[in-house]
Design an enzyme around this catalytic site. Sequence first.
Site, PDB file in Angstrom:
ATOM      1  CG  ASP A   1      13.958 -26.935   5.377  1.00 43.39           C
ATOM      2  OD1 ASP A   1      13.159 -27.627   6.026  1.00 43.39           O
ATOM      3  OD2 ASP A   1      14.459 -25.884   5.799  1.00 43.39           O
TER       4      ASP A   1
ATOM      5  CG  ASP B   1      18.906 -25.615   3.878  1.00 47.08           C
ATOM      6  OD1 ASP B   1      17.753 -25.576   4.317  1.00 47.08           O
ATOM      7  OD2 ASP B   1      19.864 -25.014   4.408  1.00 47.08           O
TER       8      ASP B   1
ATOM      9  CE1 TYR C   1      21.917 -19.777  10.977  1.00 50.41           C
ATOM     10  CE2 TYR C   1      19.826 -20.948  10.894  1.00 50.41           C
ATOM     11  CZ  TYR C   1      21.129 -20.796  10.458  1.00 50.41           C
ATOM     12  OH  TYR C   1      21.645 -21.644   9.513  1.00 50.41           O
TER      13      TYR C   1
END
Length: 618
Positions: A158, A103, A228
């Site tokens: 991401d 991330d 998740y």
Amino acid sequence: MAAEKRQWGVTNAISEAAPTELDLKLNDGLIDELKRRNNFESPEGIENRHKVLKHFQKVVEEFVRRICKAKKLPASTVEAAGGKIYAFGSFALGVSNPGSDIDTVVVAPKDVQRSDFFAHFPSIFRELSKAEDIDELVSVPDAFMPIIKMEYSGVSIDLLFVSLPQSSIPADFDLSDKNVMRGLDDVDMRAVNGTRLKDELLSLVPQVKSFRHATRAIKLWSTRRGMYGNVFGYPGGVAWAIMVARICQLYPFACGATIVAKFFRLMLEWSWPRPIMLQAIEEGQFGLKVWNPTIYNIDRGHLMPIITPAFPSMCATHTITTSSKSIMLAEFKRAHQVVSDIQDGKKQWADLFARHTFFSKDHKYYLSIVAACRTKPAYDAFSGLVQSRVRTLAKGIDDSDAGVELARVYTEKMERMHRCENEDQVEMVKKGDMAYKINQEEAKQAEASKGDAEGKPLIIRTATWYIGLTIPEDGAKSLDISFPTAEFKRFVTGTDQYNEDTMSLHVALTRNYELPPDVFEPGETRPAKPVKNKKKKPAAKAEKHTAVKGADKRTSTKAGFDVRILSLLSLDNRFLRNWKAYITMLTCAHTFRAAPSIPPSATSLPAPMESLWLLWPE
């Protein structure tokens, strides 16, 4: 004078006991099981991730430079603009595994806006990278958190974006200063808060080592049990980490295995929607909204609030639905019992991480959401868009009076490729038909085949998401999910990203015995089709049994339901003001096999009637 003991969190610890010999033995067993499941990143893998981040940093700097130059800013401003990429989430917390994504947030100066990022960053990244290193690049600017998802050099990334109100972002820029939040909107605030949260969270746990071991276990468990990911209505990595951190605060000297055991018991007994917090919430400043259910209705509606510790505090679990909460509580109960058995020597840690039974046991009916595309660029863009909205379909069913007890989203999409020789076959694939499915190697050969455009086979890429439906045995005997389905389709097909020439979206009802083979793992038992009761019914009862004239013979289920999809073949303008009254105009009913298209004569129907699922009582 003895130093005053520190209080971790907003309450005193439950126990400050040190680990016993049995606790340490259980902890060793847990770590061995995590290693057996390849849960720890190798040194080579960590080095590759750092190499990937270094490359992204170079691209970010060049992206910022080009945008500033295109806007004809002074040369000195262009050179000093900078730009930086920050990692957060599992990787930054030290709990990533070989399959984890990274991330990140791209931080740019004020002259580079979010629209610039989505319009130009992908092309600049492709230009500055080796084509063979890029396996995926998908922009989803319309998501709740606008994002670019990539896979580069074997690592999933991401990318969020934030533009800060200052002229430059130097290499040593520090996001920990809360003054950087001044003047940000909600989207920018959420984007920049990820990396701030990481630093704050690690400072609030008594023993980082125990926290990391326990967090790895909880992440693995939640993934194996199909729970998740924020995008699917469950906690994401950060939320699970905050929950674990709170248990660490309550048992400050416990080892990882003890934290895991206490986690399930306390989460099961927690008084939801009482929030889980690592420290007191700091009051809002700079005009920024801070989570506060006494003021904001939207915060009051959070079912299982997990509050981020960094200012401004936000709810990390805003996507949890009624169904996902019920599923989580059931899984907490199961896990608590399994861990109790592990402590008693009756079971092993492997039993805790047993795979879910979503397809093999849990549901009789599923919604299949099929996104089909004719090109890879279209697929990359459209599959990301659809995935970002699948949860809203489940929530729409939850919030409606559809007669569904649970609407559970499966947390992985099934990606498939199909070789079609004509448009009729393409239409079948769009509706979920598997007859023309091929593997990737066959697809490459088909796409590389010579001949003119008309002679080449059509390669259709599909992504399918599944929502498991639980219908109460003694509940309502009808199911109408036409409205949430139509709203979902209307939103997806109404975005600027949707192109009807290369993309399609189809939602169909699927029986458990009709699920395709590739959703099952080796050793799993596929549901079998129920054996029909061939006992003849009296003529009078049979006539009453067929509720719609012209309906095919029904197939009953043990629950006393019959699943059908109805095609509307005619309508009357008298019923335009009340679409539900269209039921009286049905002239034909089809026993469910695959969702039929609305016939040409009904193309003027309003969106809610594109598909209508009903269950009739026995």
